[in-house]
Design a protein around this motif. Structure first.
Motif, mmCIF file in Angstrom:
data_model
loop_
_atom_site.group_PDB
_atom_site.id
_atom_site.type_symbol
_atom_site.label_atom_id
_atom_site.label_comp_id
_atom_site.label_asym_id
_atom_site.label_seq_id
_atom_site.Cartn_x
_atom_site.Cartn_y
_atom_site.Cartn_z
ATOM 1 N N VAL A 227 -23.218 -7.719 -22.029
ATOM 2 C CA VAL A 227 -23.415 -6.283 -22.202
ATOM 3 C C VAL A 227 -24.245 -5.726 -21.056
ATOM 4 O O VAL A 227 -23.953 -4.655 -20.507
ATOM 5 C CB VAL A 227 -24.080 -5.991 -23.563
ATOM 6 N N HIS A 228 -25.271 -6.454 -20.655
ATOM 7 C CA HIS A 228 -26.113 -6.029 -19.537
ATOM 8 C C HIS A 228 -25.306 -5.955 -18.248
ATOM 9 O O HIS A 228 -25.369 -4.956 -17.508
ATOM 10 C CB HIS A 228 -27.283 -7.003 -19.373
ATOM 11 N N GLU A 229 -24.521 -6.974 -17.983
ATOM 12 C CA GLU A 229 -23.705 -7.001 -16.759
ATOM 13 C C GLU A 229 -22.708 -5.846 -16.729
ATOM 14 O O GLU A 229 -22.559 -5.168 -15.708
ATOM 15 C CB GLU A 229 -22.953 -8.325 -16.657
ATOM 16 N N VAL A 230 -22.029 -5.634 -17.844
ATOM 17 C CA VAL A 230 -21.013 -4.582 -17.885
ATOM 18 C C VAL A 230 -21.646 -3.197 -17.775
ATOM 19 O O VAL A 230 -21.187 -2.347 -17.002
ATOM 20 C CB VAL A 230 -20.171 -4.692 -19.174
ATOM 21 N N SER A 231 -22.704 -2.955 -18.528
ATOM 22 C CA SER A 231 -23.308 -1.621 -18.533
ATOM 23 C C SER A 231 -23.871 -1.239 -17.167
ATOM 24 O O SER A 231 -23.948 -0.051 -16.835
ATOM 25 C CB SER A 231 -24.407 -1.533 -19.597
ATOM 26 N N LYS A 232 -24.232 -2.238 -16.371
ATOM 27 C CA LYS A 232 -24.752 -1.972 -15.028
ATOM 28 C C LYS A 232 -23.639 -1.642 -14.037
ATOM 29 O O LYS A 232 -23.911 -1.161 -12.929
ATOM 30 C CB LYS A 232 -25.538 -3.188 -14.499
ATOM 31 N N ASN A 233 -22.401 -1.898 -14.432
ATOM 32 C CA ASN A 233 -21.302 -1.780 -13.473
ATOM 33 C C ASN A 233 -20.239 -0.755 -13.839
ATOM 34 O O ASN A 233 -19.238 -0.625 -13.126
ATOM 35 C CB ASN A 233 -20.645 -3.151 -13.286
ATOM 36 N N VAL A 234 -20.421 -0.049 -14.957
ATOM 37 C CA VAL A 234 -19.503 1.034 -15.305
ATOM 38 C C VAL A 234 -20.298 2.296 -15.609
ATOM 39 O O VAL A 234 -21.489 2.228 -15.911
ATOM 40 C CB VAL A 234 -18.614 0.669 -16.516
ATOM 41 N N ASP A 235 -19.623 3.436 -15.529
ATOM 42 C CA ASP A 235 -20.274 4.712 -15.803
ATOM 43 C C ASP A 235 -19.904 5.279 -17.164
ATOM 44 O O ASP A 235 -20.308 6.387 -17.507
ATOM 45 C CB ASP A 235 -19.901 5.727 -14.709
ATOM 46 N N ILE A 236 -19.117 4.516 -17.922
ATOM 47 C CA ILE A 236 -18.779 4.932 -19.279
ATOM 48 C C ILE A 236 -19.683 4.188 -20.264
ATOM 49 O O ILE A 236 -20.200 3.116 -19.941
ATOM 50 C CB ILE A 236 -17.284 4.678 -19.597
ATOM 51 N N PRO A 237 -19.896 4.733 -21.457
ATOM 52 C CA PRO A 237 -20.832 4.110 -22.396
ATOM 53 C C PRO A 237 -20.313 2.807 -22.990
ATOM 54 O O PRO A 237 -19.103 2.539 -23.008
ATOM 55 C CB PRO A 237 -21.014 5.170 -23.473
ATOM 56 N N VAL A 238 -21.244 2.010 -23.489
ATOM 57 C CA VAL A 238 -20.948 0.679 -24.027
ATOM 58 C C VAL A 238 -21.439 0.581 -25.468
ATOM 59 O O VAL A 238 -22.526 1.051 -25.802
ATOM 60 C CB VAL A 238 -21.636 -0.404 -23.166
ATOM 61 N N GLU A 252 -32.818 -4.752 -28.387
ATOM 62 C CA GLU A 252 -32.544 -5.537 -27.179
ATOM 63 C C GLU A 252 -31.225 -5.105 -26.542
ATOM 64 O O GLU A 252 -31.130 -4.962 -25.318
ATOM 65 C CB GLU A 252 -32.490 -7.027 -27.519
ATOM 66 N N PHE A 253 -30.205 -4.911 -27.367
ATOM 67 C CA PHE A 253 -28.901 -4.497 -26.834
ATOM 68 C C PHE A 253 -28.988 -3.099 -26.223
ATOM 69 O O PHE A 253 -28.355 -2.822 -25.197
ATOM 70 C CB PHE A 253 -27.832 -4.543 -27.927
ATOM 71 N N ILE A 254 -29.763 -2.218 -26.829
ATOM 72 C CA ILE A 254 -29.936 -0.876 -26.270
ATOM 73 C C ILE A 254 -30.676 -0.953 -24.947
ATOM 74 O O ILE A 254 -30.301 -0.309 -23.960
ATOM 75 C CB ILE A 254 -30.667 0.036 -27.277
ATOM 76 N N MET A 255 -31.707 -1.780 -24.893
ATOM 77 C CA MET A 255 -32.423 -1.955 -23.625
ATOM 78 C C MET A 255 -31.541 -2.581 -22.553
ATOM 79 O O MET A 255 -31.734 -2.351 -21.353
ATOM 80 C CB MET A 255 -33.678 -2.803 -23.847
ATOM 81 N N ALA A 256 -30.552 -3.366 -22.976
ATOM 82 C CA ALA A 256 -29.617 -3.981 -22.023
ATOM 83 C C ALA A 256 -28.550 -2.999 -21.561
ATOM 84 O O ALA A 256 -27.791 -3.308 -20.638
ATOM 85 C CB ALA A 256 -28.955 -5.204 -22.651
ATOM 86 N N GLY A 257 -28.479 -1.820 -22.218
ATOM 87 C CA GLY A 257 -27.549 -0.802 -21.754
ATOM 88 C C GLY A 257 -26.624 -0.213 -22.796
ATOM 89 O O GLY A 257 -25.858 0.709 -22.492
ATOM 90 N N SER A 258 -26.670 -0.695 -24.037
ATOM 91 C CA SER A 258 -25.769 -0.189 -25.071
ATOM 92 C C SER A 258 -26.154 1.215 -25.516
ATOM 93 O O SER A 258 -27.334 1.498 -25.729
ATOM 94 C CB SER A 258 -25.798 -1.101 -26.297
ATOM 95 N N THR A 259 -25.163 2.056 -25.694
ATOM 96 C CA THR A 259 -25.387 3.363 -26.298
ATOM 97 C C THR A 259 -25.379 3.230 -27.813
ATOM 98 O O THR A 259 -26.248 3.748 -28.506
ATOM 99 C CB THR A 259 -24.300 4.360 -25.851
ATOM 100 N N CYS A 260 -24.371 2.519 -28.336
ATOM 101 C CA CYS A 260 -24.299 2.175 -29.747
ATOM 102 C C CYS A 260 -24.275 0.664 -29.872
ATOM 103 O O CYS A 260 -23.982 -0.045 -28.901
ATOM 104 C CB CYS A 260 -23.038 2.741 -30.402
ATOM 105 N N ILE A 261 -24.573 0.175 -31.067
ATOM 106 C CA ILE A 261 -24.447 -1.261 -31.333
ATOM 107 C C ILE A 261 -23.583 -1.453 -32.570
ATOM 108 O O ILE A 261 -23.508 -0.571 -33.429
ATOM 109 C CB ILE A 261 -25.822 -1.956 -31.505
ATOM 110 N N GLN A 262 -22.909 -2.588 -32.634
ATOM 111 C CA GLN A 262 -22.098 -2.896 -33.802
ATOM 112 C C GLN A 262 -22.646 -4.135 -34.503
ATOM 113 O O GLN A 262 -23.093 -5.083 -33.857
ATOM 114 C CB GLN A 262 -20.639 -3.119 -33.413
ATOM 115 N N VAL A 263 -22.591 -4.081 -35.822
ATOM 116 C CA VAL A 263 -23.091 -5.169 -36.657
ATOM 117 C C VAL A 263 -21.913 -5.765 -37.416
ATOM 118 O O VAL A 263 -21.184 -5.034 -38.094
ATOM 119 C CB VAL A 263 -24.160 -4.666 -37.653
#
Length: 300
Positions: A227-238, A252-263
Motif C-alpha cells: 500500500v505504501h509503495e503504490v500510494s507513493k506512485n499514483v495520484d489516485i486514492p487507495v 498504520e494503513f492511513i499513515m502509509a497512504g490509504s484514504t480508506c481502509i477495508q476490514v
C-alpha cells in the motif's frame, strides 16, 4: 473535534472504514447485530455475471495468525443481486460498493453494464481472485492484460471505478500505474495471497481447488508495504487492506497512504470490529490533537 470524514475521489465517506468484499455479504446479516450505517461503506460480496455455486470441499481453513479461503465466488449473479439484494443495499446510508469479478473480459463488461443504472455509488473491479480457477487472477498478474480490462470497463461506465489488485501481481506498482492511466478512479489492495495447505494424514491438499487465498494478520506487514509503495506512485486514492484487526492497524494503513481502509477477516473474529475500529480512530485523533485524517495520511 475530530472529523473522520474522507473524500475518495469524488465520493464522500463519513469515515474511512469499509467492510471488505466476501466477508460481509450484502450487509443484511450484520445489520441484525448492529447498525451498519455507522460504517463508512460496504463492498458487496463478489458478483459475477452468472450465478455461481462456488467451490466444492473445504472452503475455510485456519492458519497461524490468519485464514485461508476457497469459497470460489459463490454469489447470486449480478441480476440476482439486482432482483433480490439491491433493495436492502440501496437503502443503506453509507457508500455502497458493488464488487464485480469475471472469468472473461466480456463477463466484466456485461456485469458492469447491468449495474450502470442501479443505485450504487462505486464499482470495485476485482481482477485478483486466487481462489477460483476461472476469474480475476488471469487479469491481475500481467500489466498489459489488466490494462485491457480496465480500459474496456472504463469506457462503458461513468460510475467511480476502483480496481482491486492482487499481491501476486508481477509488478504491483506498475499495475497500479496502468490502472490510473486507463482512467481508474482509485485502487484497492491487497487481495489475498495465493497459498497452499496440506492434510498430511490424507496426503493431499486441504482444498479441492489445491490453492486458496491467505488473509488475516499474517499478511499485514506485506500488505502495508505494498500500500505504501503504490500510494507513493499514483495520484489516485487507495483503499488499503490486509490483516486489519484494530484501530492501530487502520491508522498504520492511513499513515502509509490509504484514504480508506477495508476490514475483512476480522469480521469473522469479532462481528462488531468495524465499530470498534471507528471508535478507536476517533479516540486516537482526539488524544493526538488530529482534526482530520488528511493530517496523517501518507506521512511516511
Amino acid at each position: 473535534m475530530a472529523n473522520l470524514g474522507v473524500k475518495f475521489g469524488k465520493v464522500d465517506f463519513k469515515n474511512p472504514v469499509v467492510m471488505a468484499s466476501g466477508t460481509f455479504g450484502f450487509g443484511r446479516e450484520y445489520n441484525e447485530i448492529y447498525d451498519i450505517q455507522k460504517l463508512g461503506g460496504v463492498s458487496s460480496k463478489g458478483l459475477t455475471l452468472e450465478k455461481r455455486e462456488g467451490n466444492t470441499g473445504m472452503r475455510v481453513w485456519e492458519t497461524p495468525s490468519g485464514m485461508m479461503n476457497s469459497v470460489g465466488l459463490e454469489n447470486p449473479g449480478v441480476q440476482g443481486f439486482i432482483d433480490n439484494e439491491l433493495q436492502f443495499f440501496k437503502e443503506l446510508d453509507l457508500v455502497r460498493i458493488a464488487n464485480v469479478g469475471g472469468g472473461t473480459l466480456e463477463d466484466y463488461i456485461k456485469g458492469v453494464e447491468l449495474l450502470n443504472n442501479q443505485p450504487i455509488d462505486m464499482i470495485e473491479l476485482n481482477i485478483s481472485c486466487p481462489n477460483v480457477k476461472a476469474g480475476g487472477m488471469a487479469f491481475g498478474i500481467k500489466n498489459e492484460v489488466a490494462r485491457e480490462v480496465v480500459r474496456e470497463v472504463r469506457s462503458i461506465t461513468d460510475l467511480p471505478l476502483v480496481i482491486k489488485l492482487s499481491p501476486n501481481a508481477e509488478d504491483i506498482v506498475g499495475m497500479a500505474k496502468v490502472c490510473e492511466e486507463e482512467g481508474a478512479d482509485g485502487i484497492s489492495l491487497v487481495n489475498t495471497f495465493k497459498a497452499l495447505a496440506i492434510d498430511i494424514h490424507k496426503r493431499k491438499p486441504v482444498f479441492d481447488n489445491i490453492y486458496a487465498g491467505l488473509s488475516g494478520p499474517a499478511i499485514k506487514p506485506i500488505a502495508l508495504r505494498m500500500v505504501h509503495e503504490v500510494s507513493k506512485n499514483v495520484d489516485i486514492p487507495v483503499m488499503g487492506m490486509g490483516g486489519i484487526t484494530s484501530a492501530k492497524d487502520a491508522i498504520e494503513f492511513i499513515m502509509a497512504g490509504s484514504t480508506c481502509i477495508q476490514v475483512g477477516t476480522a469480521n469473522f473474529i469479532n462481528p462488531k470490529i468495524g465499530l470498534e475500529i471507528i471508535d478507536g480512530i476517533e479516540k486516537f485523533m482526539k488524544a493526538e490533537g488530529i482534526k482530520t485524517l488528511d493530517e496523517i495520511r501518507g506521512i511516511l
